[in-house]
Motif scaffolding. Structure first.
Motif, PDB file in Angstrom:
ATOM      1  N   SER A 270       0.827  -1.211   0.000  1.00  0.00           N
ATOM      2  CA  SER A 270       0.000   0.000   0.000  1.00  0.00           C
ATOM      3  C   SER A 270       0.861   1.261   0.000  1.00  0.00           C
ATOM      4  O   SER A 270       1.829   1.368   0.757  1.00  0.00           O
ATOM      5  N   GLN A 272       1.409   5.231   0.758  1.00  0.00           N
ATOM      6  CA  GLN A 272       1.005   6.150   1.818  1.00  0.00           C
ATOM      7  C   GLN A 272       1.298   7.572   1.383  1.00  0.00           C
ATOM      8  O   GLN A 272       2.317   7.854   0.779  1.00  0.00           O
ATOM      9  N   ASP A 466      -2.443  -6.475   3.838  1.00  0.00           N
ATOM     10  CA  ASP A 466      -2.242  -5.498   2.770  1.00  0.00           C
ATOM     11  C   ASP A 466      -2.728  -6.100   1.448  1.00  0.00           C
ATOM     12  O   ASP A 466      -2.174  -7.102   0.978  1.00  0.00           O
ATOM     13  N   ALA A 564      -2.909  -2.943  13.906  1.00  0.00           N
ATOM     14  CA  ALA A 564      -3.341  -1.826  13.081  1.00  0.00           C
ATOM     15  C   ALA A 564      -2.215  -0.801  13.035  1.00  0.00           C
ATOM     16  O   ALA A 564      -1.446  -0.685  13.997  1.00  0.00           O
ATOM     17  N   PRO A 565      -2.076  -0.056  11.944  1.00  0.00           N
ATOM     18  CA  PRO A 565      -0.986   0.921  11.880  1.00  0.00           C
ATOM     19  C   PRO A 565      -1.170   2.022  12.908  1.00  0.00           C
ATOM     20  O   PRO A 565      -2.300   2.405  13.225  1.00  0.00           O
ATOM     21  N   PRO A 566      -0.071   2.541  13.439  1.00  0.00           N
ATOM     22  CA  PRO A 566      -0.186   3.646  14.399  1.00  0.00           C
ATOM     23  C   PRO A 566      -0.805   4.865  13.723  1.00  0.00           C
ATOM     24  O   PRO A 566      -0.661   5.083  12.524  1.00  0.00           O
ATOM     25  N   THR A 567      -1.527   5.662  14.507  1.00  0.00           N
ATOM     26  CA  THR A 567      -2.126   6.885  13.987  1.00  0.00           C
ATOM     27  C   THR A 567      -1.645   8.066  14.806  1.00  0.00           C
ATOM     28  O   THR A 567      -1.045   7.911  15.874  1.00  0.00           O
ATOM     29  N   TRP A 659       4.225  -9.225  19.219  1.00  0.00           N
ATOM     30  CA  TRP A 659       4.354  -8.083  18.324  1.00  0.00           C
ATOM     31  C   TRP A 659       5.130  -6.983  19.046  1.00  0.00           C
ATOM     32  O   TRP A 659       5.183  -6.961  20.289  1.00  0.00           O
ATOM     33  N   TYR A 661       5.923  -2.700  19.415  1.00  0.00           N
ATOM     34  CA  TYR A 661       5.380  -1.353  19.193  1.00  0.00           C
ATOM     35  C   TYR A 661       6.435  -0.361  19.669  1.00  0.00           C
ATOM     36  O   TYR A 661       6.833  -0.368  20.837  1.00  0.00           O
ATOM     37  N   ASN A 677      12.545   0.915  10.227  1.00  0.00           N
ATOM     38  CA  ASN A 677      11.087   0.930  10.242  1.00  0.00           C
ATOM     39  C   ASN A 677      10.468   1.377   8.921  1.00  0.00           C
ATOM     40  O   ASN A 677       9.295   1.102   8.673  1.00  0.00           O
ATOM     41  N   ASP A 678      11.212   2.069   8.116  1.00  0.00           N
ATOM     42  CA  ASP A 678      10.637   2.736   6.944  1.00  0.00           C
ATOM     43  C   ASP A 678      11.315   2.235   5.670  1.00  0.00           C
ATOM     44  O   ASP A 678      12.377   2.727   5.289  1.00  0.00           O
ATOM     45  N   GLN A 726       5.158   8.499   8.347  1.00  0.00           N
ATOM     46  CA  GLN A 726       4.030   7.933   9.055  1.00  0.00           C
ATOM     47  C   GLN A 726       3.387   9.014   9.925  1.00  0.00           C
ATOM     48  O   GLN A 726       4.081   9.694  10.691  1.00  0.00           O
TER      49      GLN A 726
END
Length: 846
Positions: A270, A272, A466, A564-567, A659, A661, A677-678, A726
């Motif tokens: 996906s 972004q 995804d 779920a992705p962090p917001t 998991w 975080y 991370n990216d 992000q």
């Protein structure tokens, strides 16, 4: 006529005709006027078509339905119902000629051709027009291997098909038989059927040879089609081979076809970020070619690929009308039966049940396309995000259409209808002042007469993985769930105590609302104001039956949990998606942080399929947390991510699966980019053999870095790199004063580069710095960043579209709205360098 009055009149006319354009009798034949505008012969009005490509009769979609034991005719009926439900009036597909022809070009009457004829008849019944592209040139395998087929394209291949004399003869024979063939469901040839309005000779041709050969090839095949009695426009692709555009324009083609994939294709995951700047304008470079002018233009395929954002389709429709296109069909609408897995085309994903917000945005885009005048201009983004009754908002993920009679939206909105008393049509996802709905599926509310409305509720949908990664029919990407929700409707025409009656098969609901509120599940319903009698009335609404309903049951029902992705602002909560039956407060989250005792925290339901657990206050500082989720159903306890079944702290629980975080902010420090991370990186030139990026560990510092190597750098037209940010990284950026880059160069002592921050309005604020061969820590005061141009990455198809975008916004930099990081190296700075490298360890704000 002022713009608002024009939009009002145009929308009223569109809605009266149920978004289908013109009447469908046998006299509704297109003519092309002297200016190259397609018009309806009966009314003289400009014709406009907006819809989708759809491929169930052919290739992978056909095989997948067969593999799953799906009735193909029933599946097609369901999908065509949804296309009609979305107000579309156009269908296109490139026919897989390899599946319905032999080597000599003879037409083969088989199941593929029969199903193609069947879908054309179903579309005709729904008032959806068709444009046929009879030659695809493709094999039929993707995403699998091609089958061995007898068709001429399979034998000659795509490149030879436009130059080889025997291949051309086979195409002539095939086209003659194809357009002479009678559809057994309509009794008409494709040329005789008024619902088929045009043809495009072939799909994305690969033209070799000289220009005269190209022109002759097109003219030859057009003449074959004309000899079958065809009297409608014949289009030819001009954007696939832009260097050969003059040869195409010199041909006898009646019009020209284009495509638009504004962010490329097959990203592998996906995308972004805000891509509205990418769709701000469709520029056509052929206006100086005499043969191109005054001929109709159509878009055979378009999509906002590798994303489910519900904001790009309306913007693309606006840009299409600015450029003068009269036909546009998205590629490709996913068949309902296989949309749970998105296997048909990995890079595309669109279905009313499985991508509800994106589907509603397509509905809105259809009204944009059919209501806007050709050649209008609506400013540059972000000014162009609001035009007529339409609004687009990237941060809210909102597409909105608000007219006197229609109110459509893609997410929860506080906007109110222009005139609630004249409202006749509503569709959306989420809640609005008219409907309060906690579900995640789409819904439709249509007025049949005073005090009588039809409500259609789709099931909830939960994202599991995804959809743009490697697909499989064994892998769910989205799951529908049939839940009952409390629904509140605020319509004066219905009142607070309206009656509800189930319409679709098996739906026996008969209720009375209390204060406008009722609990309902997926289905169609008749809503009537108190005192309105249920007398005999029409059983149809345009081309739809009132009792129709099409929605899938879950393909899988087992428990499934994923992070779920962090917001933005989420460092107080950890969110997870949960699919499957979950009872009440049966979810718990184990959390642990090194140096602290583990804790177990009850989880909260945010919305269907989304749960969250609060992070203990003492742990809300920079660092790494481990977490896992327990679900209790009756006497069974199940844990994720290891799918362990048993008691917590059991002596033989040997799993160490958790998991992680990461909380990356602390105080006034905010990390924007870290290679660990990216991993999503966009470069220009794209897919260039001289450009390579990978991830390495620096020998002395042991730092994990993004490493970009430019070989033959002096031959490159420049170099651009973009890194998405992000949103959760922007939590603690208040008071930041500097942009800090840790990185360096290799193969050169120092090099000037431009580094910039792109905001959600598409503005780029940048400054030129010098990156040196030693590990560098460069500090750039934010007040030294200057507004400039944004490089549009990833690059689009076709490649002649703009590289740069300059926003119309004049706002100052708002670091809470940073969307991407941009690095650019001018060509002049590469000319003296044969090979060089760039590495980045981290970028942050402080």
């Amino acid at each position: 006529m002022n713009v608002k009055k024009y939009f009002h009149i145009a929308m009223v006319l569109l809605l009266i005709s149920s978004a289908k354009g013109q009447s469908h009798d046998n006299t509704s034949v297109l003519v092309v006027d002297k200016q190259g505008i397609m018009r309806w012969k009966t009314s003289g009005k400009e014709a406009r078509f907006f819809g989708v490509n759809y491929t169930t009769p052919f290739a992978h979609a056909y095989r997948a339905h067969k593999q799953l034991g799906i009735d193909l005719e029933a599946a097609i009926r369901q999908d065509v119902y949804h296309l009609s439900r979305l107000g579309l009036n156009a269908f296109r597909v490139h026919v897989w000629d390899v599946e319905i022809s032999d080597r000599e070009g003879n037409l083969m009457a088989n199941e593929h051709l029969r199903l193609f004829d069947f879908i054309l008849a179903e579309l005709k019944r729904r008032g959806i027009y068709a444009l046929i592209t009879p030659i695809a040139f493709w094999g039929n395998g993707y995403p699998e291997r091609d089958e061995k087929l007898p068709g001429f394209s399979a034998y000659y291949g795509k490149a030879a098909s436009t130059t080889n004399k025997e291949a051309i003869k086979a195409q002539e024979r095939y086209l003659q038989q194809f357009f002479s063939h009678k559809n057994p469901y309509t009794g008409l040839t494709y040329g005789e059927d008024p619902n088929i309005v045009a043809t495009e000779i072939n799909n994305e041709p690969d033209h070799g040879g000289d220009e005269q050969q190209i022109t002759t090839y097109i003219n030859t095949l057009k003449q074959v089609i004309k000899k079958t009695g065809w009297k409608k426009p014949i289009f030819y692709n001009i954007s696939q081979n832009p260097s050969k555009a003059a040869a195409v324009a010199r041909s006898a083609a009646d019009g020209f076809s284009f495509q638009w994939y504004p962010v490329g294709l097959v990203a592998g995951g996906s995308l972004q970020g805000n891509f509205l700047p990418h769709v701000d304008r469709y520029t056509i470079p052929f206006d100086t070619i005499p043969g191109f002018l005054k001929k109709p233009k159509m878009v055979y395929e378009f999509d906002a690929a590798d994303q489910v954002q519900p904001i790009l389709f309306p913007a693309m429709a606006r840009s299409f009308r600015e450029a003068g296109f009269q036909w546009a069909t998205q590629f490709a609408y996913d068949p309902l039966a296989i949309a749970y897995a998105n296997t048909e085309y990995q890079t595309h994903y669109l279905n009313l049940a499985y991508t509800p917000a994106k589907a509603i945005s397509l509905l809105i885009a259809g009204y944009v396309f059919r209501s806007l005048p050709s050649g209008g201009h609506y400013g540059k983004y972000p000014q162009s995000a609001s035009f007529g009754p339409f609004k687009l908002d990237y941060l809210k993920q909102l597409s909105l259409m608000n007219t006197d009679t229609a109110f459509y939206y893609t997410t929860t909105t506080e906007e109110r209808p222009v005139d609630p008393t004249s409202l006749r049509h509503l569709a959306g996802v989420g809640s609005s002042p008219v409907i309060d709905f906690p579900g995640t599926g789409a819904y439709f509310l249509d007025k049949l007469e005073n005090g009588v409305w039809r409500l259609e509720l789709m099931p909830d949908v939960i994202a599991l993985s995804d959809p743009f990664e490697t697909p499989s029919l064994k892998k769910e990407v989205n799951r529908v769930t049939w839940n009952f929700h409390q629904l509140k409707i605020n319509l004066t025409d219905l009142g607070a105590d309206f009656q509800i009656h189930g319409l679709n098969e098996g739906n026996t609901v008969s209720e009375v609302a209390k204060h406008g509120t009722v609990v309902l599940g997926p289905g169609t319903y008749l809503l009537t104001r108190k005192g309105v009698e249920l007398e005999d009335r029409s059983t149809t609404m345009g081309t739809l039956s009132l009792r129709e309903f099409a929605a899938p049951k879950p393909v899988y029902t087992g428990l499934f949990v994923k992070p779920a992705p962090p917001t933005l602002g989420s460092d107080s909560l950890i969110h997870v998606y949960v699919a499957g039956e979950v009872v009440g407060d049966s979810l718990l989250m184990d959390m642990e942080r090194w140096g602290s005792f583990a804790q177990q925290v009850p989880m909260l339901r945010i919305k269907p399929g989304l749960f969250a657990a609060p992070i203990p206050t003492a742990w809300r500082r920079a660092g790494r947390l481990n977490y896992r989720v327990w679900i209790k159903n009756g006497s069974t306890r199940q844990r994720f991510p290891d799918n362990y079944k048993g008691e917590p702290k059991a002596w033989d629980d040997f799993s160490s699966a958790w998991w992680t975080y990461d909380i990356l902010q602390q105080g006034n420090w905010s990390l924007l980019y870290r290679p660990e991370n990216d991993r999503r990186v966009f470069t220009f030139p794209s897919h260039h053999p001289s450009i390579r990026h990978d991830y390495v560990i620096r020998p002395r510092s042991s730092a994990f870095v993004l490493n970009v190597t430019l070989r033959d750098a002096d031959a490159l037209p420049g170099f651009a790199l973009q890194l998405p940010i992000q949103p959760a990284r922007l939590t603690n950026v208040f008071g930041a004063r500097e942009l800090i880059i840790r990185g360096g160069m290799e193969g050169i002592a120092a090099l000037p580069i431009s580094i910039g921050l792109i905001d959600s309005d598409g503005q780029c604020f940048s400054k030129e710095i010098t990156l040196k061969s030693t590990d560098s820590l460069i500090r750039i005061p934010l007040d030294l960043l200057q507004q400039g141009k944004t490089f549009l990455l990833p690059r689009p198809y076709p490649g002649f579209l703009p590289q740069w975008f300059l926003s119309s916004s004049e706002k100052m930099l708002d670091i809470q709205k940073i969307d991407k990081l941009q690095i650019y190296i001018e060509r002049d700075n590469l000319l003296l360098n044969k090979s060089l490298g760039l590495y980045l360890e981290a970028i942050w704000l402080e």
